[in-house]
Design an enzyme around this catalytic site. Structure first.
Site, PDB file in Angstrom:
ATOM      1  N   THR A  14      -8.037 -22.016  -2.869  1.00 45.36           N
ATOM      2  CA  THR A  14      -9.482 -21.779  -2.983  1.00 45.36           C
ATOM      3  C   THR A  14     -10.102 -22.982  -3.697  1.00 45.36           C
ATOM      4  O   THR A  14      -9.797 -23.232  -4.864  1.00 45.36           O
ATOM      5  CB  THR A  14      -9.734 -20.488  -3.784  1.00 45.36           C
ATOM      6  N   GLU A  45      -7.649 -18.565   2.142  1.00 49.69           N
ATOM      7  CA  GLU A  45      -6.785 -17.389   2.303  1.00 49.69           C
ATOM      8  C   GLU A  45      -7.486 -16.152   1.736  1.00 49.69           C
ATOM      9  O   GLU A  45      -8.055 -16.206   0.656  1.00 49.69           O
ATOM     10  CB  GLU A  45      -5.460 -17.637   1.563  1.00 49.69           C
ATOM     11  N   LEU A  97      -5.798 -12.996   1.627  1.00 48.98           N
ATOM     12  CA  LEU A  97      -4.831 -11.920   1.371  1.00 48.98           C
ATOM     13  C   LEU A  97      -5.078 -11.281   0.006  1.00 48.98           C
ATOM     14  O   LEU A  97      -5.605 -11.917  -0.906  1.00 48.98           O
ATOM     15  CB  LEU A  97      -3.393 -12.438   1.467  1.00 48.98           C
ATOM     16  N   LYS A 133     -15.116 -18.475   1.256  1.00 52.24           N
ATOM     17  CA  LYS A 133     -14.131 -17.846   0.365  1.00 52.24           C
ATOM     18  C   LYS A 133     -14.775 -17.435  -0.958  1.00 52.24           C
ATOM     19  O   LYS A 133     -14.611 -16.314  -1.441  1.00 52.24           O
ATOM     20  CB  LYS A 133     -12.971 -18.826   0.129  1.00 52.24           C
ATOM     21  N   ASN A 141     -15.450 -13.491  -2.500  1.00 50.84           N
ATOM     22  CA  ASN A 141     -15.011 -12.993  -3.809  1.00 50.84           C
ATOM     23  C   ASN A 141     -16.205 -12.676  -4.709  1.00 50.84           C
ATOM     24  O   ASN A 141     -16.171 -11.706  -5.475  1.00 50.84           O
ATOM     25  CB  ASN A 141     -14.069 -14.002  -4.475  1.00 50.84           C
ATOM     26  N   CYS A 158      -7.850 -14.307  -9.112  1.00 46.21           N
ATOM     27  CA  CYS A 158      -8.896 -14.833  -8.220  1.00 46.21           C
ATOM     28  C   CYS A 158     -10.318 -14.514  -8.669  1.00 46.21           C
ATOM     29  O   CYS A 158     -11.102 -15.427  -8.918  1.00 46.21           O
ATOM     30  CB  CYS A 158      -8.669 -14.316  -6.801  1.00 46.21           C
ATOM     31  N   LYS A 215      -3.473  -5.016 -10.830  1.00 52.35           N
ATOM     32  CA  LYS A 215      -3.710  -3.977  -9.816  1.00 52.35           C
ATOM     33  C   LYS A 215      -2.345  -3.459  -9.370  1.00 52.35           C
ATOM     34  O   LYS A 215      -1.321  -4.081  -9.696  1.00 52.35           O
ATOM     35  CB  LYS A 215      -4.510  -4.551  -8.639  1.00 52.35           C
TER      36      LYS A 215
HETATM   37  N1  LIG Z   1      -3.047 -15.027  -5.527  1.00 54.01           N
HETATM   38  C1  LIG Z   1      -3.929 -14.574  -4.644  1.00 54.01           C
HETATM   39  O1  LIG Z   1      -4.068 -13.381  -4.425  1.00 54.01           O
HETATM   40  C2  LIG Z   1      -4.786 -15.546  -3.860  1.00 54.01           C
HETATM   41  C3  LIG Z   1      -5.497 -15.080  -2.747  1.00 54.01           C
HETATM   42  C4  LIG Z   1      -6.278 -15.980  -2.028  1.00 54.01           C
HETATM   43  C5  LIG Z   1      -6.365 -17.312  -2.441  1.00 54.01           C
HETATM   44  N2  LIG Z   1      -5.685 -17.721  -3.554  1.00 54.01           N
HETATM   45  C6  LIG Z   1      -5.775 -19.127  -3.943  1.00 54.01           C
HETATM   46  O2  LIG Z   1      -4.581 -19.788  -3.515  1.00 54.01           O
HETATM   47  C7  LIG Z   1      -4.215 -20.805  -4.445  1.00 54.01           C
HETATM   48  C8  LIG Z   1      -2.818 -20.554  -4.946  1.00 54.01           C
HETATM   49  O3  LIG Z   1      -2.813 -19.337  -5.672  1.00 54.01           O
HETATM   50  P1  LIG Z   1      -1.457 -18.635  -6.122  1.00 54.01           P
HETATM   51  O4  LIG Z   1      -1.818 -17.330  -6.697  1.00 54.01           O
HETATM   52  O5  LIG Z   1      -0.478 -18.703  -4.998  1.00 54.01           O
HETATM   53  O6  LIG Z   1      -0.994 -19.644  -7.283  1.00 54.01           O
HETATM   54  P2  LIG Z   1       0.419 -19.704  -7.992  1.00 54.01           P
HETATM   55  O7  LIG Z   1       0.156 -20.217  -9.354  1.00 54.01           O
HETATM   56  O8  LIG Z   1       1.137 -18.428  -7.802  1.00 54.01           O
HETATM   57  O9  LIG Z   1       1.220 -20.824  -7.146  1.00 54.01           O
HETATM   58  C9  LIG Z   1       0.921 -22.176  -7.155  1.00 54.01           C
HETATM   59  C10 LIG Z   1       2.229 -22.936  -6.934  1.00 54.01           C
HETATM   60  O10 LIG Z   1       1.943 -24.330  -6.760  1.00 54.01           O
HETATM   61  C11 LIG Z   1       2.998 -25.049  -7.350  1.00 54.01           C
HETATM   62  N3  LIG Z   1       2.588 -26.445  -7.585  1.00 54.01           N
HETATM   63  C12 LIG Z   1       1.757 -26.946  -8.521  1.00 54.01           C
HETATM   64  N4  LIG Z   1       1.663 -28.278  -8.401  1.00 54.01           N
HETATM   65  C13 LIG Z   1       2.431 -28.632  -7.352  1.00 54.01           C
HETATM   66  C14 LIG Z   1       2.751 -29.866  -6.728  1.00 54.01           C
HETATM   67  N5  LIG Z   1       2.248 -31.033  -7.179  1.00 54.01           N
HETATM   68  N6  LIG Z   1       3.587 -29.860  -5.677  1.00 54.01           N
HETATM   69  C15 LIG Z   1       4.125 -28.715  -5.220  1.00 54.01           C
HETATM   70  N7  LIG Z   1       3.867 -27.495  -5.764  1.00 54.01           N
HETATM   71  C16 LIG Z   1       3.032 -27.470  -6.831  1.00 54.01           C
HETATM   72  C17 LIG Z   1       3.301 -24.275  -8.619  1.00 54.01           C
HETATM   73  O11 LIG Z   1       4.589 -24.598  -9.122  1.00 54.01           O
HETATM   74  C18 LIG Z   1       3.199 -22.832  -8.108  1.00 54.01           C
HETATM   75  O12 LIG Z   1       4.453 -22.363  -7.651  1.00 54.01           O
HETATM   76  C19 LIG Z   1      -5.304 -20.772  -5.525  1.00 54.01           C
HETATM   77  O13 LIG Z   1      -6.293 -21.696  -5.199  1.00 54.01           O
HETATM   78  C20 LIG Z   1      -5.843 -19.373  -5.434  1.00 54.01           C
HETATM   79  O14 LIG Z   1      -7.166 -19.278  -5.889  1.00 54.01           O
HETATM   80  C21 LIG Z   1      -4.883 -16.879  -4.267  1.00 54.01           C
END
Ligand SMILES: NC(=O)c1ccc[n+]([C@@H]2O[C@H](COP(=O)([O-])OP(=O)(O)OC[C@H]3O[C@@H](n4cnc5c(N)ncnc54)[C@H](O)[C@@H]3O)[C@@H](O)[C@H]2O)c1
Length: 437
Positions: A121, A149, A151, A205, A209, A261, A323
């Site tokens: 995001t 995304e 989800l 996005k 939200n 989020c 949640k």
């Molecule tokens: N969690 C949700 O429900 C959700 C839903 C929609 C969108 N998003 C968006 O998606 C994005 C990711 O969210 P998330 O919850 O999966 O985050 P997260 O913190 O669970 O995962 C991020 C991952 O990126 C890795 N990372 C960081 N720097 C890196 C690099 N240089 N190279 C490779 N990997 C690297 C971290 O080690 C981590 O495993 C965010 O922008 C979030 O806002 C999240």
């Protein structure tokens, strides 16, 4: 297709597994060595229903690969998704350092034509910035696109495999066609793939939200008024939700929204507005109402004990995750409730079906952890319900009464019927249904 996903967190891991499930060859890359090692050994680092089975299946079919080596991920892939974190910075703006670092690394690793897609995001304009960063370090051909995304943790596999809609932001129609082909199997029942410009895609996005958070805060504020005037927010919810212009979803009053989020995205959108001289007053109020809702719930606990101190009291807490059906406790309301109770000198014993591990990493031994929801209650002064896990919906109330010192429940999720709780002899505090029954 050959797909790479950079960042294997809640989003990267789920979307990568789902792309593999649709027959694509997927390489998941992360800089977190421990995470990748665990995945290589068949251990899934997060709890998400159905995810482990999907990963095991696709690893066995050799469609899903894990690596810490970006070069490998890039060489193996034609379409590369950036799914790293975009946490808030100290001003509440989205911290894009992970996204930009990955963009630069991708630029250096590109060997042939690639499509690089921002799935994280990100504020409007970020995908174009990603293109500039990549172009500054390579002369190899590439295109960028945005694909936010939608989800929901706890239902992520279903949301990802059968999305309501897929939003794709592009500058070049050919890229749109390729991404539509990738997503074709996900929308076989006719849900739309919406192709638009990247700025609108990025904004979609945040707008989603922002609107969802607004619904929650609106209902929470109304719930507080219901308590004062003697109305029941649950009745009001079903009344307004049956209007198709409003719809029944996201109208549940409670202890406020949390998670990784909504809080950060609402704040980041507000900050984007300010950067461009547009004050998003509604979203400012949404955030204030959300903070107030947590405080309001905690106040109910304080009010129940009046002038008596909470020091020495033991509170049983059901639910730690933000949640149900996830182990994610980022920005979880439970953390605020626990903080307040501990500050007041109380003890907290918590139970959560899956989030005690992730909570333990933050809360340490400031909280006791119970092996089950009834063990959590033994000798406690009151039960505090913070997360609406299904297993809390029909408990043995007789047993609860026996185990608690006093039959007092503070329910931040309105799990039970008010009148029934009176019959059962509880002092039952809930949200938006009058102060006490
Ligand atoms: N969690 C949700 O429900 C959700 C839903 C929609 C969108 N998003 C968006 O998606 C994005 C990711 O969210 P998330 O919850 O999966 O985050 P997260 O913190 O669970 O995962 C991020 C991952 O990126 C890795 N990372 C960081 N720097 C890196 C690099 N240089 N190279 C490779 N990997 C690297 C971290 O080690 C981590 O495993 C965010 O922008 C979030 O806002 C999240």
């Amino acid at each position: 297709m050959r797909v790479g996903v950079i960042g294997t967190g809640y989003v990267g891991l789920v979307t990568g597994a789902c792309f593999a499930e649709m027959g694509n060859d997927v390489t998941l890359m992360d800089i977190d060595e421990a995470k990748i090692q665990a995945l290589l050994q068949g251990e899934v680092p997060i709890y998400e229903p159905g995810l482990e089975q999907m990963i095991v299946r696709n690893v066995a079919e050799k469609r899903l690969h894990f690596t810490t080596d970006l070069q490998t991920a890039i060489e193996n892939s034609f379409i590369i998704f950036i799914a790293v974190g975009t946490p808030p910075d100290e001003n509440g703006c989205a911290d894009l350092s992970q996204v930009f670092a990955v963009a630069e690394d991708i630029g250096r690793a590109i060997n042939t034509y690639k499509i690089i897609v921002t799935k994280s995001t990100v504020p409007v304009g970020t995908t174009h910035k990603v293109r500039e960063i990549i172009a500054s370090v390579t002369d190899k051909p590439f295109d960028v696109a945005s694909n936010p995304e939608f989800l929901k943790e706890g239902n992520a596999i279903d949301d990802c495999i059968k999305p309501d809609r897929v939003v794709i932001g592009i500058d070049d129609v050919r890229v749109g066609e390729i991404l539509k082909e990738l997503y074709g199997p996900f929308v076989r029942t006719g849900n739309p793939i919406m192709v638009m410009d990247t700025c609108s895609s990025e904004m979609t996005k945040y707008a989603s939200n922002g609107l969802l958070a607004t619904k929650i805060s609106f209902m929470n504020e109304l719930a507080r008024l219901c308590e004062k005037v003697g109305a029941d927010i649950e009745m009001v919810r079903s009344g307004v939700g049956s209007d198709p212009r409003i719809g029944p979803q996201f109208l549940f009053a409670g202890i406020g929204y949390g998670g990784s989020c909504f809080p950060k995205d609402v704040e980041a959108l507000t900050q984007t507005g300010l950067e461009h001289g547009v004050q998003l007053r509604i979203l400012e109020s949404v955030q204030e109402a959300n903070r107030g809702q947590r405080a309001h719930f905690c106040q109910k606990i304080m009010d129940h004990y009046g002038n008596e101190t909470l020091a020495g009291r033991l509170f049983a807490l059901w639910g730690l995750s933000f949640k149900p059906r996830t182990d994610d406790i980022r920005e979880a309301p439970s953390l605020d409730v626990i903080r307040l109770l501990l500050e007041k000198g109380a003890r907290v014993r918590a139970f959560d079906p899956v989030a005690m591990g992730s909570a333990g990493r933050i809360l340490g031994d400031s909280v006791e952890y119970a092996p089950g929801n009834y063990e959590c209650l033994e000798g406690a002064d009151a039960l505090v319900i913070v997360t609406e896990w299904n297993e809390f919906r029909h408990p043995d109330f007789e047993k609860i009464r026996e185990l608690l010192k006093e039959p007092v429940i503070f329910d931040g999720r309105n799990l039970y019927r008010h009148d029934k709780m009176v019959e059962r002899g509880f002092k039952y505090y809930s949200i938006g249904r009058s102060a006490i029954c």
